[in-house]
Design a protein around this motif. Structure first.
Motif, PDB file in Angstrom:
ATOM      1  N   THR A   1      -3.050  -7.809  -0.062  1.00  0.00           N
ATOM      2  CA  THR A   1      -3.036  -6.514  -0.740  1.00  0.00           C
ATOM      3  C   THR A   1      -2.065  -6.486  -1.916  1.00  0.00           C
ATOM      4  O   THR A   1      -2.260  -5.725  -2.868  1.00  0.00           O
ATOM      5  CB  THR A   1      -2.677  -5.385   0.241  1.00  0.00           C
TER       6      THR A   1
ATOM      7  N   HIS B   1     -10.682  -8.282  -7.228  1.00  0.00           N
ATOM      8  CA  HIS B   1      -9.848  -8.529  -6.052  1.00  0.00           C
ATOM      9  C   HIS B   1     -10.726  -8.599  -4.815  1.00  0.00           C
ATOM     10  O   HIS B   1     -11.561  -7.716  -4.586  1.00  0.00           O
ATOM     11  CB  HIS B   1      -8.825  -7.401  -5.905  1.00  0.00           C
TER      12      HIS B   1
ATOM     13  N   SER C   1      -6.830   1.958  -7.128  1.00  0.00           N
ATOM     14  CA  SER C   1      -6.024   0.952  -6.431  1.00  0.00           C
ATOM     15  C   SER C   1      -5.621  -0.206  -7.341  1.00  0.00           C
ATOM     16  O   SER C   1      -4.735  -0.986  -6.997  1.00  0.00           O
ATOM     17  CB  SER C   1      -6.791   0.410  -5.218  1.00  0.00           C
ATOM     18  N   MET C   2      -6.269  -0.303  -8.494  1.00  0.00           N
ATOM     19  CA  MET C   2      -5.978  -1.382  -9.447  1.00  0.00           C
ATOM     20  C   MET C   2      -5.164  -0.881 -10.630  1.00  0.00           C
ATOM     21  O   MET C   2      -5.067  -1.540 -11.661  1.00  0.00           O
ATOM     22  CB  MET C   2      -7.296  -1.991  -9.951  1.00  0.00           C
TER      23      MET C   2
ATOM     24  N   GLN D   1      -0.571  -6.223  -7.596  1.00  0.00           N
ATOM     25  CA  GLN D   1       0.646  -5.744  -8.248  1.00  0.00           C
ATOM     26  C   GLN D   1       1.783  -6.762  -8.162  1.00  0.00           C
ATOM     27  O   GLN D   1       2.950  -6.408  -8.358  1.00  0.00           O
ATOM     28  CB  GLN D   1       1.091  -4.414  -7.626  1.00  0.00           C
TER      29      GLN D   1
ATOM     30  N   VAL E   1       0.830  -1.203   0.000  1.00  0.00           N
ATOM     31  CA  VAL E   1       0.000   0.000   0.000  1.00  0.00           C
ATOM     32  C   VAL E   1       0.863   1.251   0.000  1.00  0.00           C
ATOM     33  O   VAL E   1       0.534   2.252  -0.656  1.00  0.00           O
ATOM     34  CB  VAL E   1      -0.940  -0.004   1.224  1.00  0.00           C
TER      35      VAL E   1
ATOM     36  N   ASP F   1     -11.091   2.364  -8.063  1.00  0.00           N
ATOM     37  CA  ASP F   1     -10.464   1.923  -9.309  1.00  0.00           C
ATOM     38  C   ASP F   1      -8.973   2.251  -9.346  1.00  0.00           C
ATOM     39  O   ASP F   1      -8.178   1.495  -9.908  1.00  0.00           O
ATOM     40  CB  ASP F   1     -11.170   2.561 -10.513  1.00  0.00           C
TER      41      ASP F   1
ATOM     42  N   GLY G   1     -11.705  -0.310  -1.632  1.00  0.00           N
ATOM     43  CA  GLY G   1     -10.802   0.170  -2.672  1.00  0.00           C
ATOM     44  C   GLY G   1     -11.538   0.903  -3.781  1.00  0.00           C
ATOM     45  O   GLY G   1     -12.741   0.721  -3.981  1.00  0.00           O
TER      46      GLY G   1
ATOM     47  N   ARG H   1       7.850  -1.657  -5.119  1.00  0.00           N
ATOM     48  CA  ARG H   1       7.313  -1.285  -6.426  1.00  0.00           C
ATOM     49  C   ARG H   1       8.407  -1.168  -7.482  1.00  0.00           C
ATOM     50  O   ARG H   1       8.230  -1.546  -8.638  1.00  0.00           O
ATOM     51  CB  ARG H   1       6.539   0.030  -6.296  1.00  0.00           C
TER      52      ARG H   1
ATOM     53  N   PRO I   1     -12.057  -3.447  -7.860  1.00  0.00           N
ATOM     54  CA  PRO I   1     -11.247  -3.357  -6.636  1.00  0.00           C
ATOM     55  C   PRO I   1     -11.893  -4.104  -5.473  1.00  0.00           C
ATOM     56  O   PRO I   1     -13.079  -4.436  -5.499  1.00  0.00           O
ATOM     57  CB  PRO I   1     -11.206  -1.850  -6.353  1.00  0.00           C
TER      58      PRO I   1
ATOM     59  N   ILE J   1     -15.916   3.963  -4.236  1.00  0.00           N
ATOM     60  CA  ILE J   1     -15.215   3.135  -3.257  1.00  0.00           C
ATOM     61  C   ILE J   1     -16.073   1.899  -2.986  1.00  0.00           C
ATOM     62  O   ILE J   1     -17.286   1.996  -2.811  1.00  0.00           O
ATOM     63  CB  ILE J   1     -14.971   3.921  -1.948  1.00  0.00           C
TER      64      ILE J   1
ATOM     65  N   THR K   1      -1.916  -0.503 -11.270  1.00  0.00           N
ATOM     66  CA  THR K   1      -0.761  -1.285 -11.724  1.00  0.00           C
ATOM     67  C   THR K   1      -1.212  -2.454 -12.588  1.00  0.00           C
ATOM     68  O   THR K   1      -0.650  -2.711 -13.665  1.00  0.00           O
ATOM     69  CB  THR K   1       0.053  -1.800 -10.532  1.00  0.00           C
TER      70      THR K   1
END
Length: 242
Positions: A218, A105, A51-52, A222, A12, A49, A47, A17, A43, A73, A54
Protein backbone atom coordinates in the motif's frame (compact mmCIF):
# COMPACT_ATOMS: atom_id res chain seq x y z
CA UNK A 1 0.84 -12.22 9.56
CA UNK A 2 -0.27 -9.52 12.03
CA UNK A 3 2.90 -7.49 11.37
CA UNK A 4 2.14 -7.61 7.62
CA UNK A 5 -1.33 -6.21 8.27
CA UNK A 6 0.03 -3.38 10.42
CA UNK A 7 2.69 -2.59 7.81
CA UNK A 8 0.12 -2.38 5.02
CA UNK A 9 -2.41 -0.33 7.01
CA UNK A 10 0.08 2.28 8.26
CA UNK A 11 0.22 4.32 5.00
CA UNK A 12 -3.57 4.18 4.69
CA UNK A 13 -4.03 6.00 8.01
CA UNK A 14 -1.25 8.48 7.26
CA UNK A 15 1.64 7.08 9.32
CA UNK A 16 4.92 8.50 7.99
CA UNK A 17 3.32 11.10 5.71
CA UNK A 18 5.07 14.03 7.40
CA UNK A 19 8.47 12.36 7.04
CA UNK A 20 7.73 11.66 3.40
CA UNK A 21 7.17 15.34 2.70
CA UNK A 22 10.64 16.18 4.08
CA UNK A 23 12.38 13.70 1.79
CA UNK A 24 14.71 15.21 -0.88
CA UNK A 25 12.59 13.71 -3.65
CA UNK A 26 10.07 16.47 -2.82
CA UNK A 27 12.54 19.29 -2.26
CA UNK A 28 15.20 18.77 -4.96
CA UNK A 29 14.81 20.65 -8.26
CA UNK A 30 12.72 18.93 -10.89
CA UNK A 31 10.01 21.39 -11.79
CA UNK A 32 9.31 21.42 -15.50
CA UNK A 33 11.22 18.26 -16.35
CA UNK A 34 8.00 16.52 -17.35
CA UNK A 35 7.44 18.89 -20.25
CA UNK A 36 3.69 18.30 -20.13
CA UNK A 37 4.01 14.57 -20.82
CA UNK A 38 0.68 12.92 -20.13
CA UNK A 39 0.45 10.32 -17.36
CA UNK A 40 -2.65 8.27 -16.60
CA UNK A 41 -2.55 7.04 -12.99
CA UNK A 42 -4.58 3.93 -12.19
CA UNK A 43 -5.45 2.91 -8.60
CA UNK A 44 -5.28 -0.64 -7.30
CA UNK A 45 -8.05 -3.06 -6.40
CA UNK A 46 -10.76 -1.32 -4.39
CA UNK A 47 -9.05 2.05 -4.76
CA UNK A 48 -10.30 5.31 -6.26
CA UNK A 49 -8.39 8.07 -8.02
CA UNK A 50 -8.13 9.93 -4.69
CA UNK A 51 -5.93 7.13 -3.33
CA UNK A 52 -3.25 8.12 -5.86
CA UNK A 53 -3.27 11.82 -4.91
CA UNK A 54 0.24 11.89 -3.41
CA UNK A 55 1.80 10.36 -6.50
CA UNK A 56 -0.12 12.65 -8.83
CA UNK A 57 0.82 15.73 -6.80
CA UNK A 58 4.49 14.79 -7.08
CA UNK A 59 4.21 14.19 -10.83
CA UNK A 60 2.32 17.45 -11.42
CA UNK A 61 4.97 19.38 -9.48
CA UNK A 62 7.62 18.01 -11.84
CA UNK A 63 5.79 19.17 -14.94
CA UNK A 64 3.90 16.05 -15.94
CA UNK A 65 0.25 16.34 -16.85
CA UNK A 66 -1.65 13.70 -14.94
CA UNK A 67 -5.17 12.42 -14.92
CA UNK A 68 -6.91 9.74 -12.92
CA UNK A 69 -8.24 6.56 -14.48
CA UNK A 70 -11.87 7.57 -14.07
CA UNK A 71 -12.92 4.09 -12.98
CA UNK A 72 -14.72 5.14 -9.81
CA UNK A 73 -13.68 2.39 -7.42
CA UNK A 74 -11.48 -0.30 -8.97
CA UNK A 75 -13.84 -3.24 -8.61
CA UNK A 76 -15.98 -4.93 -11.21
CA UNK A 77 -15.50 -6.82 -14.44
CA UNK A 78 -11.96 -6.59 -15.78
CA UNK A 79 -13.11 -6.34 -19.38
CA UNK A 80 -15.36 -3.39 -18.54
CA UNK A 81 -12.57 -1.63 -16.62
CA UNK A 82 -10.17 -2.07 -19.53
CA UNK A 83 -12.72 -0.54 -21.93
CA UNK A 84 -13.26 2.43 -19.63
CA UNK A 85 -9.55 2.98 -19.08
CA UNK A 86 -8.93 2.81 -22.82
CA UNK A 87 -11.40 5.66 -23.33
CA UNK A 88 -9.63 7.74 -20.67
CA UNK A 89 -6.24 7.06 -22.31
CA UNK A 90 -7.60 8.12 -25.71
CA UNK A 91 -8.88 11.41 -24.27
CA UNK A 92 -5.68 12.17 -22.35
CA UNK A 93 -3.47 11.38 -25.35
CA UNK A 94 -5.55 13.81 -27.39
CA UNK A 95 -5.39 16.46 -24.65
CA UNK A 96 -1.61 16.20 -24.22
CA UNK A 97 -0.72 15.79 -27.88
CA UNK A 98 0.79 12.33 -27.89
CA UNK A 99 1.18 8.91 -26.27
CA UNK A 100 0.95 8.84 -22.49
CA UNK A 101 2.64 6.98 -19.67
CA UNK A 102 0.37 4.46 -18.01
CA UNK A 103 1.19 4.12 -14.31
CA UNK A 104 -0.85 1.61 -12.35
CA UNK A 105 -0.80 0.20 -8.83
CA UNK A 106 -1.53 -3.49 -8.21
CA UNK A 107 -4.62 -4.46 -10.24
CA UNK A 108 -4.41 -1.04 -11.86
CA UNK A 109 -1.06 -2.05 -13.33
CA UNK A 110 -2.38 -5.05 -15.16
CA UNK A 111 -5.49 -3.24 -16.34
CA UNK A 112 -3.08 -0.65 -17.74
CA UNK A 113 -1.05 -3.41 -19.37
CA UNK A 114 -4.12 -4.75 -21.13
CA UNK A 115 -4.79 -1.29 -22.54
CA UNK A 116 -1.15 -1.03 -23.66
CA UNK A 117 -1.49 -4.37 -25.50
CA UNK A 118 -4.70 -3.20 -27.17
CA UNK A 119 -3.61 0.36 -28.02
CA UNK A 120 0.22 0.50 -28.14
CA UNK A 121 0.16 3.65 -30.27
CA UNK A 122 -1.32 5.55 -27.31
CA UNK A 123 1.17 4.38 -24.67
CA UNK A 124 4.70 5.78 -24.43
CA UNK A 125 5.66 3.61 -21.44
CA UNK A 126 4.08 1.43 -18.77
CA UNK A 127 4.85 1.39 -15.05
CA UNK A 128 3.36 -1.29 -12.79
CA UNK A 129 3.63 -0.98 -9.01
CA UNK A 130 3.23 -4.25 -7.12
CA UNK A 131 1.37 -5.84 -10.02
CA UNK A 132 1.25 -9.67 -10.03
CA UNK A 133 1.44 -10.05 -13.81
CA UNK A 134 2.51 -13.69 -13.71
CA UNK A 135 -0.51 -14.64 -11.57
CA UNK A 136 -3.23 -12.03 -10.98
CA UNK A 137 -4.65 -14.17 -8.15
CA UNK A 138 -1.35 -14.44 -6.26
CA UNK A 139 -2.70 -12.53 -3.27
CA UNK A 140 -2.66 -12.90 0.49
CA UNK A 141 -5.58 -14.62 2.20
CA UNK A 142 -7.49 -11.45 3.17
CA UNK A 143 -7.54 -10.17 -0.41
CA UNK A 144 -8.54 -13.56 -1.78
CA UNK A 145 -11.42 -13.76 0.70
CA UNK A 146 -12.55 -10.24 -0.28
CA UNK A 147 -12.55 -11.18 -3.97
CA UNK A 148 -14.58 -14.32 -3.34
CA UNK A 149 -17.04 -12.32 -1.25
CA UNK A 150 -17.54 -9.81 -4.07
CA UNK A 151 -18.15 -12.65 -6.52
CA UNK A 152 -20.70 -14.16 -4.14
CA UNK A 153 -22.52 -10.82 -3.89
CA UNK A 154 -22.51 -10.62 -7.67
CA UNK A 155 -24.02 -14.11 -7.87
CA UNK A 156 -26.76 -12.92 -5.52
CA UNK A 157 -27.68 -10.09 -7.87
CA UNK A 158 -25.55 -7.15 -6.73
CA UNK A 159 -24.01 -6.30 -10.08
CA UNK A 160 -20.94 -4.22 -10.86
CA UNK A 161 -18.62 -5.74 -8.24
CA UNK A 162 -16.62 -8.72 -9.45
CA UNK A 163 -17.92 -11.38 -11.79
CA UNK A 164 -17.15 -15.07 -11.33
CA UNK A 165 -15.95 -15.12 -14.94
CA UNK A 166 -13.11 -12.77 -13.96
CA UNK A 167 -11.71 -15.36 -11.55
CA UNK A 168 -12.15 -18.62 -13.40
CA UNK A 169 -13.85 -18.12 -16.76
CA UNK A 170 -13.28 -16.70 -20.23
CA UNK A 171 -12.67 -13.21 -18.82
CA UNK A 172 -9.77 -14.54 -16.77
CA UNK A 173 -8.42 -16.39 -19.82
CA UNK A 174 -8.52 -13.19 -21.86
CA UNK A 175 -6.77 -11.31 -19.06
CA UNK A 176 -4.00 -13.88 -18.79
CA UNK A 177 -3.48 -13.79 -22.57
CA UNK A 178 -3.13 -10.00 -22.43
CA UNK A 179 -0.73 -10.16 -19.51
CA UNK A 180 1.59 -12.49 -21.42
CA UNK A 181 1.42 -10.66 -24.75
CA UNK A 182 4.62 -8.84 -25.80
CA UNK A 183 4.90 -5.06 -25.53
CA UNK A 184 7.04 -2.76 -27.67
CA UNK A 185 7.19 0.23 -25.30
CA UNK A 186 9.38 0.49 -22.16
CA UNK A 187 7.91 -1.38 -19.20
CA UNK A 188 8.93 -1.03 -15.54
CA UNK A 189 7.73 -3.48 -12.91
CA UNK A 190 8.23 -2.39 -9.29
CA UNK A 191 8.17 -5.04 -6.57
CA UNK A 192 8.90 -5.45 -2.87
CA UNK A 193 9.97 -8.61 -1.07
CA UNK A 194 8.07 -7.31 1.97
CA UNK A 195 4.81 -6.94 0.02
CA UNK A 196 2.03 -8.03 2.36
CA UNK A 197 -0.70 -8.16 -0.29
CA UNK A 198 0.64 -9.87 -3.43
CA UNK A 199 3.42 -12.36 -4.05
CA UNK A 200 6.46 -10.38 -5.15
CA UNK A 201 7.74 -13.08 -7.52
CA UNK A 202 4.55 -12.74 -9.55
CA UNK A 203 5.50 -9.08 -10.16
CA UNK A 204 8.63 -10.03 -12.14
CA UNK A 205 7.05 -9.48 -15.53
CA UNK A 206 9.01 -10.88 -18.50
CA UNK A 207 10.47 -8.19 -20.72
CA UNK A 208 10.14 -5.50 -18.05
CA UNK A 209 12.80 -3.66 -16.11
CA UNK A 210 12.48 -4.91 -12.53
CA UNK A 211 12.90 -2.31 -9.78
CA UNK A 212 12.97 -3.42 -6.16
CA UNK A 213 11.82 -1.20 -3.29
CA UNK A 214 11.59 -1.96 0.42
CA UNK A 215 8.17 -0.56 1.30
CA UNK A 216 4.95 -2.53 1.64
CA UNK A 217 2.29 -2.85 -1.02
CA UNK A 218 0.00 0.00 0.00
CA UNK A 219 2.93 2.37 0.63
CA UNK A 220 4.15 2.18 -2.97
CA UNK A 221 1.87 5.00 -4.07
CA UNK A 222 3.55 7.43 -1.65
CA UNK A 223 7.01 5.98 -1.03
CA UNK A 224 9.88 8.46 -1.65
CA UNK A 225 12.28 5.63 -2.53
CA UNK A 226 9.95 4.61 -5.31
CA UNK A 227 9.52 8.21 -6.49
CA UNK A 228 13.31 8.59 -6.63
CA UNK A 229 13.53 5.45 -8.77
CA UNK A 230 10.81 6.69 -11.12
CA UNK A 231 12.22 10.20 -11.62
CA UNK A 232 15.07 9.42 -14.09
CA UNK A 233 12.99 6.88 -16.00
CA UNK A 234 10.10 9.28 -16.46
CA UNK A 235 12.49 12.05 -17.51
CA UNK A 236 14.03 9.78 -20.15
CA UNK A 237 10.61 9.07 -21.63
CA UNK A 238 9.86 12.77 -22.08
CA UNK A 239 12.16 12.96 -25.08
CA UNK A 240 11.47 9.48 -26.39
CA UNK A 241 10.03 9.48 -29.92
CA UNK A 242 6.36 8.50 -30.06
Amino acid sequence: MFSDVVRELAPVVGVGRRTLRRHPVWTEPGAGEGGGLGVVVVPGFGGADASMATLRTWLDARGYRTTGAGLGINVGCSADLVDRLERRVVRHAEATGGPVVLLGHSRGGWIGRLVAVRRPELVRALVMLGTPVLDPLDTRAAVTVACRALVRLSDLGLRGLLERDCLDGTCRAATEAGLSAPLAMPVVSVYSRTDGVVGWRSCLAPGAEHVEVTCGHTAMVQDPELFAALAPRLAAWVGRPA
